[in-house]
Design an enzyme around this catalytic site. Structure first.
Site, PDB file in Angstrom:
ATOM      1  N   LYS A 111       0.807  -1.226   0.000  1.00 10.32           N
ATOM      2  CA  LYS A 111       0.000   0.000   0.000  1.00 10.32           C
ATOM      3  C   LYS A 111       0.840   1.277   0.000  1.00 10.32           C
ATOM      4  CE  LYS A 111      -4.236  -1.712   0.118  1.00 10.32           C
ATOM      5  NZ  LYS A 111      -5.214  -1.462  -0.981  1.00 10.32           N
ATOM      6  N   GLU A 150      -9.526   6.105   2.662  1.00 12.76           N
ATOM      7  CA  GLU A 150     -10.388   5.056   3.210  1.00 12.76           C
ATOM      8  C   GLU A 150      -9.523   3.830   3.435  1.00 12.76           C
ATOM      9  OE1 GLU A 150      -9.400   3.095  -0.179  1.00 12.76           O
ATOM     10  OE2 GLU A 150     -10.012   5.197  -0.138  1.00 12.76           O
ATOM     11  N   SER A 185       1.465  -9.704  -0.870  1.00 12.35           N
ATOM     12  CA  SER A 185       1.142  -8.280  -0.828  1.00 12.35           C
ATOM     13  C   SER A 185       1.303  -7.655   0.545  1.00 12.35           C
ATOM     14  CB  SER A 185      -0.283  -8.044  -1.331  1.00 12.35           C
ATOM     15  OG  SER A 185      -1.200  -8.821  -0.584  1.00 12.35           O
TER      16      SER A 185
END
Length: 391
Positions: free
Chosen positions: A88, A110, A375
């Site tokens: 991220k 968000e 991830s």
């Protein structure tokens, strides 16, 4: 492969379905991104911070015991080793740099599993930007550690109590905030969904995953892998991973959240069991009823618990370039434990769905050379995993 015949579109998917008040902001953002992404100084800053702050390039790890267990030749792309523990931060860093360039000093975001919120709060702390993160109340409860991390980093966390109290509702509230405060605020959408230019922009910031993997695999093995696998919620880690391989003879598999199983209806798998519609400013596959109303979702993974998906994934499904399958909660939890025991790697619940594909009967040919995009790591899921696994 002509994926974008017109700006903001991937075939029939994508576009910009938003209130009129947001159109100028999105047009400005699209123009500013194109200028920045073609500016050597911006790219140099992004790449140097990716190296010296985020920790890129992330390693490609050979998973020998996992290979022995599955009869495959498995490598793992280690996005879990990025600062903050997931992919991220690649996107959060890029968008916050862009916001600075545009003179926007307030950042909103968000988050579902909390990793995007943590990454955004981290970069805002680095740059001295105001940060506010919307998070569903249900997700706040199951990701308490990440809520604390965001607060510690100086962000304001806003629990969203409407709807299903999960990622979809957090995104709704963030959109409402942006409409109200668009002149001073940049909205850092955390996934490859939403209105143009977000799907394109997020893919570009995340494409470092696939480009690194492609180079690393060729340098080590003298060839490309047979298969690349990634989990898919909104789809940012997967599109960043897949993008470098779209022109190659590499089989690509995206794994959605099968929840309690597709026949039960309790899942989050719009590509596998949904239909095209408009959600959060974009035309893409989504979970909806016959009247076009958004259906509730379920997944053990907060980050995959979303009724839509990025427009480019919808295009790649319809053109059959990428295969999309599902892993149930049960399969993901089993993979979560197996990967930890076999390799000493503890994946996030999201990533555990990707690993689960390694054991699905008939999906992969024995001996295939497979890369799984890890991830994120599972620190955030430890408390819940302990309860669910009875350990």
């Amino acid at each position: 492969m002509n994926q974008e015949p017109q700006p903001g579109r991937f075939g029939q998917f994508g576009g910009r379905y938003v209130p009129e008040t947001l159109v100028p902001a999105l047009e400005e953002l699209a123009a500013e991104f194109e200028l920045a992404w073609s500016d050597p100084e911006f790219r140099s800053t992004f790449e140097s911070l990716s190296r010296d702050y985020v920790g890129r390039p992330t390693p490609l790890t050979e998973a020998n015991r996992l290979s022995e267990s599955t009869g495959l030749q498995v490598s793992v792309k280690r996005e879990d080793l990025c600062h903050t523990g997931a992919h991220k931060i690649n996107n959060a860093l890029g968008q916050c740099l862009l916001a600075q360039r545009m003179g926007k000093k307030r950042i909103i975001a968000e988050t579902g599993a909390g990793q995007h919120g943590v990454a955004t709060a981290t970069v805002c702390a680095l740059f001295g930007l105001e940060c506010e993160v919307y998070m569903g109340e249900e997700d706040c409860a199951r990701q308490e550690l990440n809520v604390f991390r965001m607060k510690l980093l100086g962000a304001k966390v806003v629990p969203v109590r409407s709807g299903t109290k999960t990622l979809k509702d957090a995104l709704n509230e963030a959109m409402r905030d942006w409409v109200t405060n668009v002149r001073s605020t940049h909205y850092v959408i955390g996934t490859a969904a939403g209105p143009h230019p977000y799907p394109h922009m997020v893919r570009e910031f995340q494409s470092v995953i696939g480009s690194e993997t492609r180079t690393q695999y060729q340098e080590r093995h003298g060839r490309l892998p047979d298969v690349g696998i990634a989990c898919v919620g909104g789809g940012s880690n997967a599109i960043g991973f897949f993008h470098a391989f779209l022109g190659d003879d590499v089989r690509l598999i995206g794994v959605e959240a099968g929840g309690l199983g597709l026949p039960t209806g309790h899942h989050a798998a719009p590509l596998s069991a949904g239909s095209p519609g408009v959600l959060h400013g974009s035309y893409s596959y989504m979970m909806q009823d016959d009247d076009g109303q958004v259906l509730p979702t379920h997944s053990v993974s907060a980050g995959l618990d979303y009724p839509g998906v990025g427009a480019e994934h919808s295009y790649l499904k319809d053109t059959a370039r990428v295969e999309y399958v599902v892993a149930t909660d049960e399969e993901a939890l089993a993979a979560f434990r197996r990967v930890a025991e076999l390799e000493g790697l503890i994946p996030a619940f999201e990533t555990a769905h990707a690993f689960a594909a390694l054991w699905q009967a008939g999906l992969l040919q024995p001996g295939s050379r497979v890369v799984v995009n890890m991830s994120g790591r599972g620190d955030k899921d430890m408390e819940r995993a302990s309860r669910l696994l009875g350990l």
